[in-house]
Write an enzyme that holds these catalytic residues in place. Structure first.
Site, PDB file in Angstrom:
ATOM      1  CB  VAL A   1      -0.911   0.050   1.256  1.00 19.68           C
ATOM      2  CG1 VAL A   1      -1.839   1.259   1.188  1.00 19.68           C
ATOM      3  CG2 VAL A   1      -1.709  -1.230   1.404  1.00 19.68           C
TER       4      VAL A   1
ATOM      5  CE  LYS B   1      -1.482   0.389  -4.573  1.00 18.81           C
ATOM      6  NZ  LYS B   1      -1.136   1.406  -5.569  1.00 18.81           N
TER       7      LYS B   1
HETATM    8  N1  HSE Z   1       0.244   1.299 -10.603  1.00 13.84           N
HETATM    9  C1  HSE Z   1       0.471   1.689  -9.235  1.00 13.84           C
HETATM   10  C2  HSE Z   1       0.315   3.186  -9.162  1.00 13.84           C
HETATM   11  C3  HSE Z   1       1.846   1.256  -8.803  1.00 13.84           C
HETATM   12  O1  HSE Z   1       0.160   3.849 -10.189  1.00 13.84           O
HETATM   13  O2  HSE Z   1       0.302   3.714  -8.067  1.00 13.84           O
HETATM   14  C4  HSE Z   1       1.995   1.053  -7.318  1.00 13.84           C
HETATM   15  O3  HSE Z   1       1.069   0.174  -6.774  1.00 13.84           O
END
Ligand code: HSE
Length: 439
Positions: free
Chosen positions: A134, A207
């Protein structure tokens, strides 16, 4: 000094390579703090020949992550493969099943199988640690689980996806299209392999499911989250938000209410003066409302090799020290199963953008539909848009944007009022609705 902690890493992408680099760079300090050295002994990845900028020649190489997870030559398995099923799940289960601690950055896996994996770790008396899952480098898992143990938490909300925040920031500041900003985010390596996970809000939801469990002592339940992405946000919304003193952010919000714990992910209007509104670009932020500390906002890098590796290494260091926290803060049997609260029961302010046929009585009809349901309007804004060259001059023929901000009401009431507005026939196209989150 105790025996070294032998680490096996599965997944040697940007984060995996950065973990190796960071463990080397901080080897002395980590050994001094942990009372034992930390040694990466084995790795697993798809391509053995790829140059990752770190020397893996002296390490045992595994093609199969499950074989690495079960190897008797490691004490700790680090899973950086990704995905909520397949090799990642199989390898994590194999490691825990054979009595090894696991460190993972895999939010999708935890959102789906967090409870069964935590139970397995508990049964085997090993650690399951996931600080990196997260908000990348922000130590929010430890903050909620240990740092705020003396608090009762009312709400936790945050910008948990760097890609979405990057897109919304650039659209707002540079007037660029959604598609161009997404392409740049992909080029810069922020986006997930499938970017619909980012822009559709699912990555944020994974998350949030973890944060909700840690904050409120409830079982992880990603299915309970109402999820909307940022695909529908237009430059017109970002401009109207600015004029009305707001900024649009994709937030994950978990909040204790009289009905239970609300969990939602959606584009949100936040006051331009709020801490969270200042967070621009790929940066993440989490705000926690708690009874003793009041408001706490953590801001930092949510993605990127070194930032995510920082969180992975913190978990490895804890395990080297012998720290084994209950993964979600409580024994799995004590985590409550929270009621699922439908978003129709959400109460708050709303931003509504309507495209209205500019006819006498249109504004009055909209206001009437709101008033009939006791919806109070905080502001109402209609802008005359001068006809472009070649467009009909008659005002009635051209739809104009009307933006309303409401005081707190329920989602069900707003939706009912808008259905009535649509049925009245004054508006062209579906209404845009964005929830407002107050500090
Ligand atoms: N794709 C995610 C973001 C990466 O853009 O935050 C980290 O989890």
């Amino acid at each position: 000094m105790a025996e070294p902690l032998r680490v096996g890493i599965a997944g040697l992408g940007t984060v995996g390579a950065s973990v190796i680099r960071l463990l080397e760079r901080q080897a002395g300090a980590l050994a001094a703090r942990s009372g034992r050295s930390i040694k990466v002994t084995s790795v697993c990845a798809r391509d053995r020949t790829r140059d990752r900028g770190v020397d893996v020649s002296g390490l045992a190489w595994f093609d199969d992550p499950v074989a690495l997870a079960q190897s008797a030559d490691i004490d700790l398995f680090v899973e950086l493969i990704g995905g909520d099923e397949g090799p990642a799940r199989a390898a994590v289960e194999a490691a825990l099943g054979t009595g090894k601690s696991v460190v993972t950055a895999n939010k999708a896996l935890l959102a789906k199988h967090g409870m069964s994996l935590a139970k397995l770790a508990e049964d085997k008396h090993v650690a399951l640690a996931f600080e990196a899952s997260v908000a990348g480098g922000i130590p929010v898992v430890k903050t909620l689980r240990e740092g705020l143990a003396g608090n009762s938490i009312e709400r936790v909300y945050g910008i948990l996806n760097g890609t979405c925040n990057y897109i919304l920031s650039r659209m707002e500041l540079e007037g660029l299209s959604f598609e161009d900003c997404l392409k740049d985010a992909q080029k810069l390596g922020y986006a997930e392999a499938d970017p619909t996970f980012d822009i559709g809000g699912f990555d944020t939801a994974h998350k949030l499911a973890i944060l909700t469990s840690l904050a409120f002592g409830v079982a992880v339940d990603a299915e309970a989250i109402h999820v909307e992405g940022i695909q529908s946000i237009t430059l017109a919304d970002l401009k109207a938000a600015e004029e009305l003193g707001y900024r649009i952010k994709l937030l994950g919000v978990a909040q204790r209410t009289a009905k239970g714990i609300e969990q939602r992910v959606h584009p949100t209007m936040v006051s331009r003066a709020s801490s969270i509104a200042q967070v621009m670009g790929v940066t993440n932020a989490v705000t926690i409302d708690a009874d003793a500390v009041k408001e706490l906002t953590l801001v930092g890098p949510g993605a990127g090799g070194m930032a995510t590796a920082s969180a992975v290494v913190a978990d490895i260091a804890d395990i080297a020290k012998g720290i084994r926290s209950a993964p979600f803060g409580l024994p799995t049997g004590s985590l409550e199963r929270a009621a699922r609260i439908p978003v129709q029961r959400h109460e708050g302010g709303y931003y509504i953008r309507l495209t209205v046929h500019d006819r006498p009585g249109a504004a009055a009809a909209i206001a009437t539909r709101m008033a009939e349901r006791h919806i109070s309007l905080e502001s109402i804004m209609q802008r005359h848009v001068p006809p472009r060259k070649g467009e009909p001059v008659s005002a009635e023929a051209r739809p104009v944007p009307v933006v309303l901000i409401t005081y707190a009401t329920s989602e069900a009431t707003i939706r009912e009022a808008l259905e009535a507005v649509v049925a009245d026939g004054y508006i062209a196209g579906p209404p845009q609705v964005i929830r407002i989150e107050r500090e």
